[in-house]
Design an enzyme around this catalytic site. Structure first.
Site, short mmCIF file in Angstrom:
data_model
loop_
_atom_site.label_atom_id
_atom_site.label_comp_id
_atom_site.label_asym_id
_atom_site.label_seq_id
_atom_site.Cartn_x
_atom_site.Cartn_y
_atom_site.Cartn_z
N LYS A 1 3.51 -7.06 9.92
CA LYS A 1 3.42 -5.59 10.00
C LYS A 1 2.30 -5.11 10.91
CE LYS A 1 6.82 -4.37 7.22
NZ LYS A 1 8.02 -3.73 7.82
N SER B 1 7.42 -14.16 7.48
CA SER B 1 6.90 -12.85 7.90
C SER B 1 5.64 -12.43 7.17
CB SER B 1 7.99 -11.80 7.74
OG SER B 1 8.48 -11.79 6.41
N GLU C 1 4.66 5.24 5.30
CA GLU C 1 5.29 4.89 4.04
C GLU C 1 5.06 3.40 3.82
OE1 GLU C 1 6.81 4.94 6.92
OE2 GLU C 1 7.49 2.84 6.89
#
Lengths: 419, 272
Positions: free
Chosen positions: A105, A397, A127
Site C-alpha cells: 500500500k 502483498s 478510507e
C-alpha cells in the site's frame, strides 16, 4: 543475462491493455460516476497526475523515497521448504510484506501523497479496510507533514485494532464508520462525503485500483513498481520469467501492480484470487467474478465494474476473514483482463486462507497478511499439479502481524479452544 | 394527447414566473418510514402547495446524502422497497388524481440494474415527468444514454451543477438539460443547515448568465427564511432533509403539512 523480448501480440499500437482511454474506460468498465461537485476536482487531479508522470523531478523524488524510505526493491524469496513439501512447482514470493509499513500500500500512498503536496493540498482523507492503506497513508502524510483523516468501518476497527493504534501514533485521525456493513464500502462512502464537503483543500487518497477515473490508472501506475522489479529480479536471479503469477484481489491494486509488467508476456499465466469467504453458495463472500447470480455489471464508488448486488441493484453485503478483500466491487481493469482472457480469477475460502497462513508461517518463517494468504492458498492448490520446472510467483502483498487476533480467534473457534 | 413530462415541468415554471414566485419542490423518499405513510406525505405536500415533487428512490450507498436521507433510504430498503415499487407508488398517486409533476431522484446503480431504456419507458407510462441522477454526470457515456432515452419518452433530464462547476461544465449541463437544472447550493452532502452558503447568489448568477433554463436550488435549505432568500434568486427551491426528518416524528403528515405550508408562504411573501 539475456533479456527476454516482450511479445507484441496485436501489432503496433493495438494493445488491448494500453488502458484506459482518455475518458477513463477500460473497454466497458471504469468511467467517472460521481456527484457534479467532484467532477472539476477529478479533472484537476487527472491533469496534475499527467503532469507529474512526465516530470522527471517528481519521478526522481518518488524513486528516491521508494529506495531510501520504503526500502525498495523488495526481494524475491524462494519458498523452498513449502515447494518441497507440496512436491511440484517451485514457488517464489515477491516480498511486499517487507516494504515499510508492512504492505504494498505504501507504493501508492507515497506516490499520491507527493502528488497532493505538489497540488498544494493541506489535508488528505483516505478510507481503509484492513488498515494497511490507512497506515500507509498516515505514514506518507507524516513524512510530508500533511494533515490526515482516515475513515474505517467499525467492524474493521475491531478486527484490525493494531493498525488503528498505528495510524493514531502516526498522527492521523481515525474516524470509525458505523453505517451499512461497517466495512470498507462504508468507509469509502464517508471518505467521499468528506471529500465532497472539503473538496477545495482536501486530497482524497484512494487506496485501490478502483473509483472514478483517474484513480484506477494512477493507482496501477504507482503499484506497477512491484511488477517491474519482479520481472527484472526473476530474469536476473532465477534466469527466467515465472510461468504463473498469483495475487489476491480485493479492489485489486497489488494484483494489477504485479500483472502490469507481465501482461504482454503472453506465456505468463495471470491468476487473481478473490475472497471466497464461507463459500460461494452461502452468499457470505466477496467473490465478484465467481458468483454468477449476484456478481453483475454495476456502478459503485464512481466506477463501472462487476459488483455484488441484489436483483434491484442494491449493493450486497460481503464477507471475508480478510478485511482488505471484503468489498463488493473490483477494479475495472481486472474486469477487462478477464473479458479478454488475459487473466483468470478464482477464489480461496476463509478456511483455505487460514491453512495457507499457518503453512507459510511454519514452512518459511513468514507470517503473511490474511489477504495475501488467499494468494498463497491458491499456490498451495496449484503447485502439486505442476512439474518441478514450473515457476509460480506469488505476490506476498503484506505481513500478517495485524491479523494475529483474528487468526487466534478463528483457530480457537475451529479447534474448540485446543490451540 | 396528454402533455409530456417536459411540457408539464415547463408549465410549472411558467406558472410560477407568471405569479412572480419561485416553485416549491419538496423531496421525499418513497417507502419511508413505510410505503403507506410516504404516499400520504406526498399527498399532503401537494395539498400544501408543492409545484413539483422529487421522488426519492432508495439506494444502499447514497454517497451524496447526509445522515437524515441516509436513514430514510435505509428504512425504505428495510421495508423492501425497490424501484418497481416506487414506480407503482407514482402510478397510484396519479390514479388518485394528483397531477403535480413528479421527478424521480436516485443513484445510478438501481436505475442501471432495472435497465435505462425500461426505466424511461415505465417511468413515462406511470406518469413520472423526469429523472435526476446525482452520481451520473451528463458527459459520462451512460449519462448520454440516459439523455437519449429521456428524450424518446419526453421525460425531463435534469443535470446537477455545483459551486465548483466550471464555465465549461455549466455550458455542458445547460446543453443537456430539459426542464430545469438542479443547483447544489454547497460543496457537501444533503442535510439541513443553519445558514446558506455565502457564495450562493454569485453561483446562481454565474449559471444564470449562461442559460435561460429554470434553475432550482437545493441542499441545506431547511427554514422559511432560507427558502425566502433562495426564492428571490432562483426559479425553484428544493427542500428535502428538513421534511424527511419530520417523517419519524409523531403525526408526521400534520407536521410536514405545516412546514411545507410555511415554506410556501414565506416564498410567496419573498417575491410579493
Amino acid at each position: 543475462m539475456k533479456e527476454i523480448s516482450k511479445i507484441d501480440v496485436r501489432g503496433a499500437g493495438l494493445h488491448p491493455w494500453r488502458q484506459p482511454d482518455d475518458q477513463g474506460w477500460f473497454g466497458p468498465y471504469g468511467g467517472r460516476f460521481v456527484p457534479e461537485t467532484l467532477m472539476p476536482a477529478l479533472a484537476e487531479l487527472e491533469e496534475a497526475y499527467r503532469d507529474a508522470r512526465k516530470d522527471s523531478a517528481f519521478q526522481a523524488r518518488l524513486s528516491h523515497l521508494l529506495r531510501t524510505y520504503v526500502g525498495r526493491p523488495t526481494p524475491i524469496t524462494f519458498a523452498g521448504r513449502l515447494s518441497d513439501h507440496l512436491g511440484g512447482a517451485r514457488i517464489y514470493l515477491k516480498r511486499e510484506d517487507l516494504a515499510h509499513s508492512g504492505a504494498h500500500k505504501i507504493n501508492n500512498a507515497l506516490g499520491q501523497a507527493l502528488l497532493a503536496q505538489r497540488m498544494g493540498k493541506q489535508r488528505i482523507v483516505a478510507e481503509t479496510g484492513a488498515g494497511q492503506h490507512g497506515v500507509a497513508t498516515a505514514t506518507a502524510a507524516a513524512l510530508l507533514g500533511i494533515e490526515c483523516v482516515v475513515y474505517m468501518g467499525t467492524v474493521d476497527v475491531k478486527r484490525q485494532r493494531p493498525n488503528v493504534f498505528r495510524m493514531q501514533l502516526l498522527g492521523a485521525t481515525v474516524r470509525p464508520v458505523d453505517a451499512g456493513s461497517k466495512t470498507l464500502k462504508d468507509a469509502i462512502n464517508e471518505a467521499i462525503r468528506d471529500w465532497v464537503t472539503n473538496v477545495r483543500g482536501t486530497y482524497y487518497l484512494l487506496g485501490s485500483a478502483l473509483g472514478p477515473h483517474p484513480y484506477p490508472m494512477m493507482v496501477r501506475d504507482f503499484q506497477s513498481v512491484i511488477g517491474r522489479e519482479a520481472r527484472r529480479q526473476m530474469l536476473d536471479e532465477v534466469g527466467q520469467l515465472p510461468d504463473t503469477l498469483i495475487a489476491c484481489v480485493g479492489g485489486g491494486s497489488n494484483a494489477i501492480g504485479l500483472f502490469s509488467a507481465f501482461v504482454e508476456d503472453e506465456d505468463v499465466r495471470l491468476i487473481g484470487v478473490e475472497a471466497g469467504g464461507l463459500g460461494i453458495s452461502t452468499g457470505q463472500h466477496a467473490a465478484r467474478f465467481a458468483d454468477p447470480l449476484r456478481g453483475r455489471l454495476g456502478v459503485l464508488h464512481g466506477t463501472k465494474s462487476y459488483v455484488l448486488q441484489t436483483e434491484d441493484g442494491q449493493i450486497a453485503l460481503t464477507h471475508s476473514i480478510a478485511a482488505g478483500l471484503d468489498y463488493a466491487s473490483v477494479g475495472p481493469e481486472h474486469a477487462l483482463l478477464r473479458d479478454i482472457g488475459r487473466a483468470e480469477y478464482t477464489y480461496a475460502t476463509d478456511e483455505e486462507a487460514l491453512v495457507a497462513f499457518q503453512m507459510l508461517s511454519e514452512f518459511e518463517g513468514i507470517i503473511p497478511a490474511l489477504e495475501s494468504a488467499h494468494a498463497v492458498a491458491h499456490a498451495i492448490k496449484l503447485a502439486p499439479q505442476m512439474p518441478r520446472d514450473h515457476i509460480i510467483l506469488v505476490n506476498l502483498s503484506g505481513r500478517g502481524d495485524k491479523d494475529l487476533d483474528t487468526v487466534v480467534e478463528a483457530l480457537d473457534g475451529k479447534a474448540g479452544g485446543e490451540r | 394527447m396528454n402533455p409530456s413530462g417536459i411540457e408539464r415541468i415547463k408549465a410549472v415554471f411558467e406558472r410560477a414566473r407568471a405569479e412572480s414566485r419561485a416553485a416549491f419542490m419538496p423531496y421525499y423518499v418513497v417507502g419511508y418510514p413505510d410505503l403507506k405513510s410516504s404516499v400520504a406525505v406526498i399527498q399532503t405536500l401537494v395539498e400544501a402547495g408543492a409545484d413539483l415533487i422529487e421522488i426519492g428512490v432508495p439506494f444502499s450507498d447514497p454517497l451524496a446524502d447526509g445522515p437524515t436521507n441516509q436513514l430514510a433510504t435505509q428504512m425504505a430498503l428495510q421495508n423492501g422497497i425497490s424501484l418497481a415499487d416506487v414506480l407503482e407508488a407514482v402510478a397510484r398517486l396519479r390514479h388518485q388524481g394528483i397531477d403535480t409533476p413528479m421527478v424521480l431522484m436516485g443513484y445510478y446503480n438501481p436505475f442501471f440494474a432495472y435497465g435505462v431504456e425500461a426505466l424511461c419507458r415505465d417511468a413515462a407510462a406511470v406518469g413520472a415527468d423526469g429523472i435526476i441522477v446525482p452520481d451520473l454526470p451528463p458527459d459520462v457515456r451512460d449519462g448520454q444514454v440516459l439523455q437519449e432515452h429521456c428524450r424518446e419518452q419526453e421525460l425531463a433530464f435534469v443535470p446537477l451543477l455545483a459551486p465548483t462547476s466550471t464555465e465549461k461544465r455549466i455550458r455542458l449541463a445547460a446543453g443537456s438539460a430539459t426542464g430545469f437544472i438542479y443547483l447544489v447550493s454547497v460543496t457537501g452532502v444533503t442535510g439541513a443547515r443553519n445558514r446558506l452558503p455565502a457564495d450562493l447568489a454569485s453561483f446562481v448568477s454565474r449559471v444564470r448568465a449562461l442559460t435561460e433554463l429554470p434553475l432550482a436550488v437545493g441542499f441545506g435549505i431547511a427554514r422559511t427564511e432560507q427558502a425566502a432568500r433562495v426564492a428571490k434568486i432562483a426559479d425553484g427551491v428544493v427542500v428535502g432533509s428538513a421534511l424527511v426528518r419530520l417523517g419519524m416524528k409523531e403525526h408526521p403528515v400534520t407536521q410536514i403539512h405545516a412546514l411545507a405550508a410555511a415554506l410556501v408562504g414565506s416564498m410567496r411573501r419573498a417575491n410579493s
